[in-house]
Motif scaffolding. Structure first.
Motif, PDB file in Angstrom:
ATOM      1  N   VAL A  15     -24.378  85.419  85.471  1.00 36.40           N
ATOM      2  CA  VAL A  15     -23.818  84.212  84.853  1.00 36.40           C
ATOM      3  C   VAL A  15     -23.854  83.053  85.835  1.00 36.40           C
ATOM      4  O   VAL A  15     -24.228  81.923  85.490  1.00 36.40           O
ATOM      5  CB  VAL A  15     -22.375  84.459  84.372  1.00 36.40           C
ATOM      6  N   PRO A  59     -25.398  82.778  78.947  1.00 40.36           N
ATOM      7  CA  PRO A  59     -24.352  83.662  78.399  1.00 40.36           C
ATOM      8  C   PRO A  59     -23.977  83.280  76.975  1.00 40.36           C
ATOM      9  O   PRO A  59     -23.918  82.099  76.635  1.00 40.36           O
ATOM     10  CB  PRO A  59     -23.172  83.452  79.360  1.00 40.36           C
ATOM     11  N   PRO A  61     -21.284  83.075  73.707  1.00 38.48           N
ATOM     12  CA  PRO A  61     -19.857  82.691  73.682  1.00 38.48           C
ATOM     13  C   PRO A  61     -18.938  83.846  74.059  1.00 38.48           C
ATOM     14  O   PRO A  61     -17.920  83.647  74.730  1.00 38.48           O
ATOM     15  CB  PRO A  61     -19.650  82.257  72.223  1.00 38.48           C
ATOM     16  N   GLU A  64     -18.994  84.223  77.780  1.00 38.72           N
ATOM     17  CA  GLU A  64     -18.215  83.180  78.456  1.00 38.72           C
ATOM     18  C   GLU A  64     -16.750  83.612  78.595  1.00 38.72           C
ATOM     19  O   GLU A  64     -16.119  83.419  79.633  1.00 38.72           O
ATOM     20  CB  GLU A  64     -18.299  81.866  77.672  1.00 38.72           C
ATOM     21  N   GLN A  65     -16.231  84.203  77.527  1.00 40.28           N
ATOM     22  CA  GLN A  65     -14.843  84.680  77.580  1.00 40.28           C
ATOM     23  C   GLN A  65     -14.700  85.831  78.574  1.00 40.28           C
ATOM     24  O   GLN A  65     -13.742  85.892  79.347  1.00 40.28           O
ATOM     25  CB  GLN A  65     -14.394  85.125  76.191  1.00 40.28           C
ATOM     26  N   PHE A  67     -16.573  86.352  81.117  1.00 42.25           N
ATOM     27  CA  PHE A  67     -16.766  85.812  82.464  1.00 42.25           C
ATOM     28  C   PHE A  67     -15.449  85.274  83.037  1.00 42.25           C
ATOM     29  O   PHE A  67     -15.121  85.518  84.212  1.00 42.25           O
ATOM     30  CB  PHE A  67     -17.820  84.709  82.436  1.00 42.25           C
ATOM     31  N   GLU A  68     -14.678  84.560  82.235  1.00 43.40           N
ATOM     32  CA  GLU A  68     -13.392  84.023  82.715  1.00 43.40           C
ATOM     33  C   GLU A  68     -12.460  85.147  83.165  1.00 43.40           C
ATOM     34  O   GLU A  68     -11.827  85.059  84.216  1.00 43.40           O
ATOM     35  CB  GLU A  68     -12.732  83.200  81.602  1.00 43.40           C
TER      36      GLU A  68
END
Length: 300
Positions: A15, A59, A61, A64-65, A67-68
Motif C-alpha cells: 500500500v 488499494p 476501499p 483502505e480501511q 490499512f488504517e
C-alpha cells in the motif's frame, strides 16, 4: 483467518509503495513471494485488496480501511517492543516517590543519587507529604512509592519494611535529664515538653502507652512538624519526643538523644502501588533507603 505478522508487513508495504516489486525490495523478499502472500491473504479474508491501474497496485476501499487498522496495529507492536526493551534495561517510565518531610529533605536526595548510579535513564519524581496522607496518595495513583513512619506492625511484609526504630527524647546536652541513660514519662515536666500533633497513629500509640499524655497544660508548645520540634529544642524551648528517623541525616551537635521508656516501637514502611512500576527499580530504591537510614540507635 487473521493475517500473520509477516502478511501484515507485506500488505502495508505494498500500500505504501504501490508496487509489488518495490515492496519486495524493501522487505528483502522475492517478487513472487510478495505476490503469493497477497493472494493468500485475499483468499483468507474473502475480498480483493488491490486493483492494477497505470502499472500501480491501487488499494480497494476495503483495503483502505484494513490499512488504517494495520497501521494502528504496527504502531502498537512497535510501542510494545520499545516497552519490552525499556523493561529489559530497567529504564521504563518514571518512579514517583513521596515521603514524610524529614525523610524527603534528608534522605530521598541521597537515595536518588544511589538509584541514579544503577538506573541513569529512569525518571524520578521526589515529593514530600504529610505522614498520614502518603498511603492515600499512593493508593490513588499519585505516587508509585511512599515512605511512611508508623507504629511497628508484625503484619508488615518483610519486603516493605525499611527500618525499625523507636520514639526517642531529644533535649539540649545541657539539660539535667541528659545525664540519664534513658528518660521516662515521669521524668518529664509537661510544661517544657514540645508536643507534636502530626500523625494520629503515632499519637494514639503514645496516648495508649503514656497515661496523661493528652492532658497537656494550657501553656503547652505544639507543632505539626518533627523537624520544627527539634529546632525548637535547639533554641532552648524545651525537650520533645520524636521518632528517631527524624534525626537521620541531620546535625545533632548540641543535642542529647535518649531512649524513652516505655519503649514505643516504630518503623519506616514502604507503600507501593504494585501496578505501574517494574519491581526491580522499586526494590532498588527501597534498598537505597535501607542503606542510608542513620539513627542514633544504629550508631551505637
Amino acid at each position: 483467518m487473521a493475517m500473520s505478522s509477516k502478511q501484515l508487513d507485506v500488505f502495508v508495504k505494498v500500500v505504501q509503495l504501490g508496487s509489488v516489486t518495490a515492496a519486495a525490495q524493501a522487505l528483502g523478499m522475492s517478487q513472487p513471494s510478495v505476490s503469493k502472500s497477497l493472494a493468500l491473504v485475499e483468499q483468507q479474508i474473502g475480498f480483493t485488496l488491490f486493483e492494477r491501474a497505470n502499472g500501480k497496485m491501487v488499494p480497494t476501499p476495503e483495503a483502505e480501511q484494513v490499512f488504517e487498522e494495520a497501521m494502528r496495529m504496527q504502531e502498537g507492536m512497535a510501542r510494545f517492543e520499545r516497552f519490552l526493551d525499556h523493561v529489559r534495561r530497567y529504564r521504563f517510565g518514571q518512579l514517583r516517590i513521596c515521603a514524610t518531610p524529614a525523610l524527603a529533605i534528608n534522605i530521598l536526595p541521597l537515595a536518588a543519587a544511589m538509584f541514579r548510579q544503577e538506573f541513569p535513564d529512569y525518571g524520578l519524581v521526589l515529593d514530600m507529604c504529610l505522614n498520614n496522607d502518603i498511603e492515600n496518595a499512593v493508593g490513588q495513583g499519585q505516587y508509585d512509592l511512599g515512605f511512611i513512619i508508623q507504629p511497628e506492625e508484625s503484619s508488615t511484609p518483610v519486603g516493605n519494611l525499611v527500618c525499625r526504630g523507636e520514639i526517642v527524647c531529644v533535649m539540649p546536652q545541657t539539660h539535667p535529664l541528659a545525664a540519664q541513660a534513658a528518660v521516662t514519662w515521669d521524668d518529664i515536666d509537661p510544661r517544657e515538653l514540645i508536643y507534636i500533633t502530626t500523625d494520629p497513629r503515632l499519637i494514639a500509640m503514645m496516648s495508649a502507652a503514656i497515661p496523661g499524655f493528652r492532658e497537656r497544660p494550657v501553656s503547652a508548645l505544639e507543632t505539626n512538624r518533627y523537624t520544627m520540634a527539634v529546632n525548637l529544642v535547639r533554641q532552648g524551648a524545651g525537650l520533645t519526643l520524636v521518632d528517631e528517623f527524624t534525626l537521620s541525616g541531620t546535625n545533632i551537635d548540641g543535642l542529647s538523644i535518649k531512649p524513652f521508656i516505655p519503649k514505643l516501637p516504630i518503623a519506616i514502611t514502604a507503600i507501593t502501588a504494585g501496578r505501574s512500576v517494574a519491581a526491580q527499580p522499586t526494590e532498588r530504591f527501597i534498598k537505597a533507603m535501607r542503606t542510608l537510614i542513620d539513627t542514633p540507635s544504629r550508631r551505637e
